[in-house]
Write a protein that holds these residues in place. Structure first.
Motif, short mmCIF file in Angstrom:
data_model
loop_
_atom_site.label_atom_id
_atom_site.label_comp_id
_atom_site.label_asym_id
_atom_site.label_seq_id
_atom_site.Cartn_x
_atom_site.Cartn_y
_atom_site.Cartn_z
N TYR A 14 7.17 0.23 6.12
CA TYR A 14 6.38 -1.00 6.02
C TYR A 14 6.19 -1.62 7.39
O TYR A 14 5.12 -2.17 7.70
N HIS A 15 7.23 -1.57 8.22
CA HIS A 15 7.12 -2.11 9.59
C HIS A 15 6.07 -1.34 10.39
O HIS A 15 5.22 -1.94 11.07
N GLU A 16 6.11 -0.01 10.29
CA GLU A 16 5.15 0.82 11.03
C GLU A 16 3.72 0.58 10.58
O GLU A 16 2.78 0.73 11.37
N ASN A 17 3.55 0.20 9.32
CA ASN A 17 2.21 -0.01 8.78
C ASN A 17 1.81 -1.49 8.75
O ASN A 17 0.87 -1.86 8.06
N ARG A 18 2.55 -2.31 9.51
CA ARG A 18 2.21 -3.73 9.68
C ARG A 18 2.12 -4.48 8.37
O ARG A 18 1.10 -5.12 8.05
N ALA A 19 3.18 -4.37 7.60
CA ALA A 19 3.25 -5.07 6.32
C ALA A 19 3.11 -6.58 6.55
O ALA A 19 3.52 -7.12 7.59
N LEU A 20 2.53 -7.25 5.58
CA LEU A 20 2.31 -8.69 5.64
C LEU A 20 3.44 -9.41 4.92
O LEU A 20 3.90 -8.97 3.87
#
Length: 234
Positions: free
Chosen positions: A78-84
Motif C-alpha cells: 500500500y505504501h509503494e502504491n501511494r495509498a490514501l
C-alpha cells in the motif's frame, strides 16, 4: 456453510446477494476463478465487491496477525502504491483498485449476476444504482437515493449538479444524531444542509470529485454550488 445456506434460500425463491470484502490483491484470481462461480451455483444474483482497507493502528490488530499468516506485506504494498489515508484506514487509489478488480467484475457478469462496486470512489461504477443491489427489489423503493454515488451513476458524461441530488426525497430531520463528533456538522444541520456542504468541498473525502472519473475545474452554478464534470470511463 454460507454457500449451503444461500443455496437453500435460493431454492425457496428468496433472492440472495453476497458481499465479498475484503478483497486481497494477490488472491483476486482465486476470487474470480473459484468463489464467484460457486456463488453463482448457489443461486446468488448480485455480488458487491470491496478491496481491503488497512487499519492505521497495527498494534494488537487481528488484520496484522492475518497478514502475517498469509505472508503478505500489505502495508508495504500500500505504501509503494501511494495509498490514501481516509479516516483511520489506508485505501489504495481508486484507479488502481478499479484496474485490479476487473477480473472479478468480468466473471460476475459472465456468470449471469450483477456487479456492485462497494469501494470508496467506485460505487458509481456498478451495475446497479445502489452497490448492494436493493434498488431493484420490491419493497425497497424508499432507499436513500439522494446520495452522490447514485446521482453520478445516473448522470451522462458532462456536468453534474447539486440540483440532481436535491430533486430526490430527503428526510427533514437533523443528521447529527447519526454521526460521530468529529464529522458532525452544526447541531441544526439537516441532511440537505450536510449534502450541500459536502458537495461544495471538492477535494475532501467523499466529495463528488473523490469518485473515479469525476473532476471539479473551478466551475459554479448560478446559486454558487460547485459544478463537477463526469468523464466517460467506458
Amino acid at each position: 456453510h454460507r454457500l449451503e445456506a444461500m443455496a437453500g434460500l435460493a431454492r425457496e425463491g428468496i433472492q440472495v446477494f453476497a458481499r465479498v470484502q475484503p478483497v486481497f490483491l494477490p488472491w483476486i484470481d482465486e476470487v474470480a476463478g473459484e468463489l464467484v462461480p460457486r456463488l453463482a451455483e448457489a443461486g446468488c444474483r448480485h455480488i458487491s465487491v470491496e478491496c481491503l482497507k488497512l487499519p492505521l493502528e497495527r498494534r494488537g490488530s487481528p488484520m496484522v496477525e492475518l497478514l502475517d499468516e498469509l505472508g503478505w506485506d500489505a502495508y508495504q504494498v500500500y505504501h509503494e502504491n501511494r495509498a490514501l489515508r481516509i479516516g483511520r484506514e489506508w485505501v489504495l487509489p481508486p484507479e488502481l483498485r478499479w484496474a485490479e478488480i476487473q477480473p472479478i467484475r468480468e466473471r460476475i457478469r459472465n456468470c449471469g449476476m450483477t456487479y456492485g462496486a462497494a469501494d470508496l470512489g467506485l460505487t458509481h461504477l456498478g451495475d446497479t444504482a445502489c452497490c448492494c443491489g436493493i434498488d431493484g427489489l420490491p419493497g425497497f423503493d424508499s432507499w436513500f437515493a439522494a446520495n452522490f454515488s447514485n446521482v453520478i451513476w445516473k448522470a451522462e458524461p458532462g456536468p453534474v449538479l447539486l440540483a440532481d441530488v436535491m430533486r430526490h426525497r430527503i428526510p427533514r430531520r437533523s443528521v447529527t444524531m447519526y454521526m460521530n463528533s468529529h464529522s458532525r456538522p452544526a447541531a441544526s444541520a439537516s441532511i440537505a444542509d450536510y449534502l450541500r456542504d459536502k458537495w461544495n468541498r471538492p477535494g475532501s473525502a467523499n466529495a463528488p470529485d473523490s469518485f473515479l472519473g469525476v473532476r471539479w475545474n473551478g466551475e459554479y452554478d448560478l446559486e454558487g454550488n460547485c459544478v463537477y464534470r463526469k468523464e466517460d470511463l467506458a
